[in-house]
Scaffold this motif. Sequence first.
Motif, short mmCIF file in Angstrom:
data_model
loop_
_atom_site.label_atom_id
_atom_site.label_comp_id
_atom_site.label_asym_id
_atom_site.label_seq_id
_atom_site.Cartn_x
_atom_site.Cartn_y
_atom_site.Cartn_z
N THR A 148 0.81 -1.22 0.00
CA THR A 148 0.00 0.00 0.00
C THR A 148 0.84 1.27 0.00
O THR A 148 0.36 2.32 -0.43
CB THR A 148 -0.93 0.03 1.22
N ARG A 149 2.09 1.21 0.49
CA ARG A 149 2.94 2.41 0.51
C ARG A 149 3.78 2.41 -0.76
O ARG A 149 4.62 1.53 -0.97
CB ARG A 149 3.82 2.42 1.76
N PRO A 150 3.63 3.41 -1.61
CA PRO A 150 4.33 3.40 -2.90
C PRO A 150 5.84 3.23 -2.78
O PRO A 150 6.45 2.50 -3.58
CB PRO A 150 3.97 4.77 -3.50
N GLY A 151 6.46 3.89 -1.80
CA GLY A 151 7.91 3.81 -1.67
C GLY A 151 8.40 2.42 -1.35
O GLY A 151 9.35 1.92 -1.97
N ILE A 152 7.78 1.77 -0.36
CA ILE A 152 8.21 0.43 0.01
C ILE A 152 7.83 -0.57 -1.09
O ILE A 152 8.59 -1.50 -1.38
CB ILE A 152 7.60 0.03 1.36
N ALA A 153 6.69 -0.38 -1.73
CA ALA A 153 6.29 -1.27 -2.82
C ALA A 153 7.29 -1.19 -3.97
O ALA A 153 7.69 -2.23 -4.53
CB ALA A 153 4.88 -0.91 -3.30
N ALA A 154 7.73 0.02 -4.32
CA ALA A 154 8.69 0.18 -5.41
C ALA A 154 10.03 -0.44 -5.05
O ALA A 154 10.66 -1.12 -5.87
CB ALA A 154 8.86 1.66 -5.72
#
Length: 571
Positions: free
Chosen positions: A264-270
């Motif tokens: 759900t968190r773009p930074g950690i997902a990326a």
Amino acid sequence: MEKQWQLTEADPQTVSRLARQLPCPPLVARLLTLRGIQTRSQAIDFLNPTLSHLAPPLEMMDMGKAVERIHRALTADEKILVHGDYDADGITATAVLVTFLRRCGARVSYFIPHRVTDGYGMGPDFVTRRAKPAGVGLIVTVDCGSASAEAIARAREAGIDTIVTDHHPVEALPSDAVAVVNPTRADNNFGRLSHLAGVGVAFYLVIALRAHLRKHGFWEHRREPNLKKLCDLVALGTVADVVPLIGENRALTAAGLEQINRRTRPGIAALTALAGSPGLAVDAEAIAFRLAPRINAAGRLAHARIACQLLLSENPASADRLAKALCRLNNRRQQMENGLLASIQKAFKRYPEWLAKPVLVVNGDHWHEGILGIVASRLARQYHRPAVVISARDGHAKGSARSIEGIDVSASLGQCADLLERYGGHPQAAGLSLQAANIPLFRSRLEAVIAKTPVTPPPLFIDAQLPLSQVTPDLMNHLERLGPFGQGNPHPIFMALGVRVRDCRTVGIRHRQMTLEQADGHGGAIQAIQFNTPAGKGLTHFNRIAYRPQWNHWNGNRTLQLMVEDTDPQR
């Protein structure tokens, strides 16, 4: 150095009782007992860690003062500045607090120091040059501040209040702070929270602040944040800082892993997509070896704000760009680290007498400060003795020290304090600075200090004897419930006797890939990998192996694999 195998003892009555009461296999009951679990209720709590088991935040000293002061700042629309640190713990702590304060509508900014130009902690210059000109009314430190008495006094003189949130022990707390929220304070009688990382302390502040604001009707006209959504940041910083994954840390990490795997968190997902196999579940080991090094790479080689921008980003495209930048920095860090380590090991070959010393103190000119600690860790682990890696520049030197079990490197540096300009840290890790001219004298003094502490072979704790034939998918399902694994709750390690090597080949430079089976013919063959070990040509049999089972994911499939920790080849 050969490891000293120790088969751990478990009370048979407790094992039998837990196996009957839960119920569960005797092996699982044994593993629970070895982790200090005595009763059925303790076992249920351990196997099902939840945020409802967290200790009350207001049990920490000064927590009430901290939330009241932040409430006043919100009400008065004061400028709040969050001062973090440049490692993963400090970066995630900054992201936790900034995210929450933004949800509160605060005028909040953040500052993370540069490792080389600013150094650790909050300095007086930061107050004079940054906080005061910006019109800041309140500074909140995260993962630092307990040792920043001079800067906090400077802030008070400038009319700026400071709240410290930290987890580093210090002898004297900064008296000019409005509040010092630090679970390692000597007057903090609530020991359950003493293991929190800096991000854990920041999260506890957020828990207390949300409840305080609720009590005063703050959320009547704005949506109250769901704090569980911040646990991904807490898990990342907690695992990265290698604090014990017990009690509160275990519950926070378990909740955080659940959030991370929702992507759900773009930074950690990326970052997850770039750092490992997309689609695979992230566990504590993935954080420790894939995500955390990339977060830390920013502060080591460039500026940690890159990583903080990633974690705060709400835009997937921006997050992808920042994640790629961190991966490039991490690749560069690995190259620099391997290069420096190789040059040090080359020097050891030229001067083998260095390896006879009780501590390895190595120095060079213009070594990058950002990789000194990692190289010291690898030296300490490989040679099983404390290591200090020092870089000198223009007559001044900075270094990082890492130790082994049983030797307090910070206390040892204390006995060399007259030769050092500055030092500090933990029993297992510390930093120092000194005049380059004092390095030879420092080396001799530290060698004499550490020589007084005998170094024993590193222990290898074995949880149980377990034949390879009993390593099954059903066993893995039971073992996974004991996670998340890490410091304080390590992966179970088992021992198998009489193991036949069906085949063995070298992969990479120093790794063995093997197919193993019990010599008595029971059970089938199983794949195994052993890292950093001599070539296995001609190996046919092990008297015993120490291993931990794991899943190996490849091409969308998963198979059982053994991670071999140590072996006793047949001689």
